[in-house]
Design a protein around this motif. Structure first.
Motif, PDB file in Angstrom:
ATOM      1  N   ALA A   1      40.122  13.994  71.841  1.00 48.68           N
ATOM      2  CA  ALA A   1      39.133  15.065  71.698  1.00 48.68           C
ATOM      3  C   ALA A   1      37.710  14.516  71.535  1.00 48.68           C
ATOM      4  O   ALA A   1      36.779  15.278  71.304  1.00 48.68           O
TER       5      ALA A   1
ATOM      6  N   PRO B   1      38.041  18.050  75.477  1.00 52.05           N
ATOM      7  CA  PRO B   1      38.403  19.436  75.190  1.00 52.05           C
ATOM      8  C   PRO B   1      37.205  20.150  74.555  1.00 52.05           C
ATOM      9  O   PRO B   1      36.487  19.555  73.747  1.00 52.05           O
TER      10      PRO B   1
ATOM     11  N   THR C   1      42.974  24.488  73.137  1.00 54.54           N
ATOM     12  CA  THR C   1      43.798  23.295  73.357  1.00 54.54           C
ATOM     13  C   THR C   1      45.247  23.692  73.096  1.00 54.54           C
ATOM     14  O   THR C   1      45.524  24.544  72.257  1.00 54.54           O
TER      15      THR C   1
ATOM     16  N   TRP D   1      42.612  22.694  77.534  1.00 50.36           N
ATOM     17  CA  TRP D   1      43.157  21.345  77.651  1.00 50.36           C
ATOM     18  C   TRP D   1      44.569  21.296  77.043  1.00 50.36           C
ATOM     19  O   TRP D   1      44.756  21.820  75.938  1.00 50.36           O
TER      20      TRP D   1
ATOM     21  N   ASN E   1      43.395  26.162  68.665  1.00 51.34           N
ATOM     22  CA  ASN E   1      44.559  25.303  68.888  1.00 51.34           C
ATOM     23  C   ASN E   1      45.859  26.096  68.912  1.00 51.34           C
ATOM     24  O   ASN E   1      46.146  26.847  67.984  1.00 51.34           O
TER      25      ASN E   1
END
Lengths: 607, 345
Positions: A292, A446, B55, B75, B100
């Motif tokens: 990250a 990200p 993510t 991602w 997340n």
């Protein structure tokens, strides 16, 4: 009270060893002896004499035997010395054995009730009434156990001619800010010194004479040096799990971070530090944080690396950066947790299943612990891969004198990261496309806005566009590029350091073996055998290493493990020269001494 | 930005639902996991989630394949078995702006990954932790997992003699502030809970019963579509109201209760059977245990405490993402090093 008679040197009037001796202090762990030993070491250091300290301690909180060795050396030799000229025996449990093992002629300071003086006739015994002295000097009985050790500092200072002003200074430094503790400890040291002045005659075995060798030097341990390197490298995420001898690296990092890594305006932290549930989770935190975009690290020892190895392989294959400090200890398994060894060489070189290769840095000095820790984060981000900084207990936890660390002025290299605009402009971007031909691809972080650059990271087979693939050609493209990337690191890792005396015979070592090798080289040269010494500082091997291997008739590979792990890597890397590598090994848990190297090389040479 | 036809409806960010999809699923036809994926896509679309902030983490197993099937603008990180939570922990610390989502299975979370599940929940890592729970190891062709019910049968006839681990009571015990159980066959309930999950700041644990059509959907299974449907006891009808769109209410008529999030968003709750208070931690534990003893699946929002500090809060980190702090903010000056060196002399 009988006045101790210190006899002349039993060896028949041999020269007084000035600034050239070892002292071994035997105590019980948890009794405050570490403070006393550090004070004695510092006092000698402040007298301008090179000094090193090694703590041989048990895996235990309190009550088991511990030995601390202080070596003073005018020539600057700081490796462990195989023999000791002074013993200070405070532990009833080990005293008889310590006496039995003592080198002929040694001065033996001991706690009077132990009655050791009848055991041998070739030692010089100095009984000291420690209990009586501590009772008189310290008004608080509950502190007697802790300050008793400071009495031998005073006695030793008197016998060695160490200036008491330096002892006082060292106490103040060691107990900085604790006024009462300073007062009590100084009183105890004085009590020892005054008693020795009154009751002991001069001795001519060993002496400290004021010198100027340590002007401007620092005393530090490798874990602190590495922690400082990481602080200045701007680490932003730390995931860790306690393990001897690596814990103090992160613990020191935490102390410095508290002081120097807070936002000056808000007081909020610029680094996240989390003690994880185990080493596996620590490795996960490091790699995901690196993925990250953070500079991330962990600190561990061999058992921790074993646990992390699955994640390390993931990091290698998905190309996530992170710095893994391995402060090695004696294996295998739990092994000797508080003893030193260099036995994780092959583990760190190829950590994890499948074909993996890792960049390893091997600092050998305190300045290198600092600098390589700083550089490791550049390498991790540049090569987008886990990097090992490999030290050991000897470097990490022992006291070393060093030049002060130079401020690292080189700006950070954050590697090939595409920002929003670059991603928008990029044509046919693929996470694992080797655009520059150096094996290093461009990555995105990200959270980058703009709708470009998202990709799927996976430990399973993938192609240049990070898509799942089981095709042989896609697999080969990635793993062969990873090999090229590793080869490319040869021009980026630290080159070796040479100490050449002009010889076709090579000695090769790394990490904490350095001072013992230097000393051994001098001893061998005095005996007529000159050697050229290469100190390896990284994997992969650089061109300088290639040349050394090629040109030397023989290469003695000195390392602190049983199996000659580094020599194995050399034989594998240079199969055409495989017979040149001769292993010089030391692996009993104690730090390597010059004698061991001299003896083994001499034996090889006589074959 | 949007790739769909002009007629496709867009959310407040101008995205269509198509902008939240991922690659094509390779799971078995009829797999419960695909129904969950569809609800994640829907909830992200309706909650106006910025895809670039997302993510997605997973370990190993059928469930762990699914992050590839939703929100391609985010991602993904498919990692090692049972270790997804530590990845979410690391990345959430590196960049506090990330949203997340972890997707795991009952094997990945309750067996090999139990330690990481427990500690991620305990730390209140900002993440939606989805367990796609089918009581079986699908990818290795049908072995029991740790959530398999005692006495459950495999297709092969093998019987599970060991008691199951329940992720929901475990999460509540660990102090999780958002615990829900859903059934992949009840999209309405799952959709409402996922929207609320997107608004929640700490760890959300969603145990989603998701039948394995290939290995655990037979007549003697306690995780088959039929069995779960027959034993699903929804606690309530849920509606979620995002703070910014109070006018856009999707709430069951007659909702009696609201749980308010720090940002003003609300979960509206209408009890179906007896009244159930999802803010009562001990009551929740009792109700779940009682229903399990009867062989029922109590589904819905089991427990919620909207104001638990997250790991990011506890660490008192700077407001910006740590990952991209400039060198000037993280590298101490030469004077600092000089001061430290003086101290070591």
């Amino acid at each position: 009270m009988a006045v101790s008679q210190i006899a002349p040197t039993p060896t028949g009037g041999a020269k007084t060893r000035i600034n050239d001796f070892s002292i071994q202090v035997a105590t019980v762990n948890g009794s405050g002896s570490q403070t006393a030993n550090t004070v004695l070491l510092r006092a000698i250091f402040q007298m301008g004499v090179f000094v090193s300290g090694k703590n041989l301690f048990p895996s235990n909180i309190a009550g088991l035997p511990t030995w601390f060795t202080i070596r003073a050396s005018a020539k600057g030799y700081v490796a462990r010395k195989a023999s000791n000229e002074m013993l200070i025996l405070m532990n009833a449990e080990t005293a008889k054995e310590d006496v039995a093992k003592a080198d002929v002629g040694a001065l033996v300071i001991y706690d009077e009730p132990l009655q050791l003086d009848k055991l041998r006739e070739d030692l010089v015994f100095v009984p000291v009434p420690f209990q009586k002295l501590v009772t008189a000097s310290c008004p608080e009985p509950k502190l007697h156990k802790l300050v008793k050790n400071m009495i031998y500092v005073g006695v030793a200072a008197r016998l060695l001619s160490v200036d008491m002003a330096e002892v006082k200074k060292a106490i103040a430094k060691q107990l900085k800010g604790k006024a009462k503790a300073i007062e009590i400890n100084q009183a105890a040291a004085d009590a020892g010194y005054d008693w020795a002045m009154e009751h002991l005659q001069d001795q001519d075995h060993i002496k400290v004479v004021r010198d100027n060798k340590t002007q401007g030097l620092i005393i530090v341990d490798g874990n602190e040096a590495c922690a400082l390197g990481a602080i200045f490298a701007g680490v932003t995420v730390v995931g860790w799990y306690p393990i001897t001898p690596a814990s103090s690296l992160v613990e020191t990092f935490i102390e410095y971070a508290e002081e120097y890594r807070k936002d000056p305006e808000t007081g909020k932290s610029t680094v996240a530090i989390v003690q994880m549930e185990d080493e596996l989770a620590s490795a996960g935190v490091v790699l995901a944080a690196g993925w990250a975009g953070a500079r991330s690290m962990t600190s561990t020892a061999g058992p921790g690396v074993s646990l992390m190895s699955e994640f390390i392989g993931l990091g290698y294959y998905v190309e996530a950066p992170g710095v893994f400090f391995n402060v090695a200890r004696t294996g295998p398994s739990t092994g000797l947790p508080t003893r030193t060894q260099q036995s994780d060489v092959e583990l760190c070189a190829k950590c994890s299943h499948g074909d993996t290769q890792h960049i390893n840095l091997y600092p050998g000095t305190m300045e290198e612990c600092f600098q390589f820790s700083y550089d490791a984060f550049d390498l991790a981000e540049l090569f987008q891969t886990p990097i090992f900084v490999v030290t050991d207990l000897d470097l990490g936890m022992q006291n070393w004198s060093s030049k002060p660390f130079a401020y690292p002025t080189k700006p950070y290299n954050r590697g090939k990261v595409l920002n929003q605009q670059q991603l928008a402009e990029a044509k046919d971007w693929g996470r694992y496309k080797d655009v520059d031909g150096d094996g290093i691809c461009y990555r995105s972080l990200p959270g980058t806005p703009g709708g470009k650059g998202a990709y799927f990271t996976r430990g399973s087979g993938h192609n240049a566009y990070a898509q799942y693939s089981e095709k042989p050609e896609d697999y080969l493209e990635v793993v062969d590029r990873l090999r090229r990337k590793y080869e490319n690191a040869k021009t980026h890792v630290p080159v070796p350091v040479f100490r050449n005396l002009g010889s076709a015979k090579g000695v090769l070592a790394f990490g904490s073996s350095d001072p013992a090798v230097i000393e051994a080289q001098d001893i061998l040269a005095e005996g007529g055998l000159k050697t050229d010494y290469l100190r390896l500082r990284a994997l992969p091997f650089t061109a300088e290493v290639d040349a050394f291997v090629k040109e030397k008739q023989v290469v003695y590979v000195v390392e602190q493990n049983r199996d000659g792990q580094m020599a194995n890597i050399f034989r594998e890397t240079y199969p055409e020269y495989a017979t040149k590598f001769k292993s010089v090994l030391h692996y009993d848990g104690h730090a390597i001494a010059a004698k061991s190297i001299v003896d083994q090389i001499t034996a090889f040479e006589q074959k | 930005m949007t790739t769909a036809t002009p007629s496709a409806p867009t959310n407040k960010l101008g995205f269509t639902k198509q902008d939240y999809v991922g690659s094509k699923s390779t799971l078995c036809a009829g797999c419960g996991h695909d129904a969950i994926t569809a609800q994640i896509i829907n909830a992200a679309f309706e909650s106006n989630i910025e895809g670039y902030r997302v993510t997605k983490y997973s370990g190993i197993g059928c469930s762990s394949k699914t992050p590839a099937y939703f929100i391609n603008q985010g991602w993904g990180f498919n990692s090692v078995h049972g270790r997804m939570p530590s990845l979410a922990t690391g990345a959430s610390l590196a960049n506090r702006n990330l949203i997340n989502i972890g997707v795991s299975g009952d094997g990945d979370s309750m067996s090999i990954g139990m330690g990481q599940f427990v500690h991620a929940v305990r730390r209140n890592v900002p993440m939606i932790y989805i367990i796609e729970d089918n009581g079986v190891y699908g990818l290795t062709k049908g072995q029991f997992s740790a959530t398999a019910d005692q006495g459950a049968h495999l297709k092969t006839g093998a019987v599970n003699n060991l008691p199951p681990v329940d992720p929901c009571t475990l999460a509540i015990e660990l102090g999780c502030g958002f615990v829900a159980r859903c059934f992949s066959g009840n999209p309405k309930q799952l959709g409402a809970i996922l929207k609320a999950a997107f608004a929640y700041e700490g760890t959300v644990v969603l145990d989603i019963i998701s039948p394995c059509v290939t290995f655990n959907n037979h007549d003697a299974s306690t995780r088959s579509y039929k069995h779960v449907k027959d034993h699903d006891f929804p606690l309530h009808d849920l509606g979620f109201i995002q703070y910014s769109e109070v006018e856009d209410v999707d709430i069951a008529a007659g909702a009696t209760e609201h749980v308010t999030f720090p940002d003003g968003s609300k979960v509206a709750i209408k009890a179906i059977h007896d009244s159930y208070d999802p803010t009562d931690r001990f009551g929740a534990m009792k109700a779940i245990h009682e229903s399990m003893a009867k062989g029922e699946f109590l589904t819905g929002l089991l427990y919620i405490n909207p104001t638990q500090p997250t790991l990011t809060d506890v660490l008192n980190l700077v407001d910006e993402p740590l990952a991209t702090l400039p060198e000037s903010r993280v590298k101490p000056s030469a004077a600092v090093l000089e001061e430290i060196m003086q101290g070591l002399m």
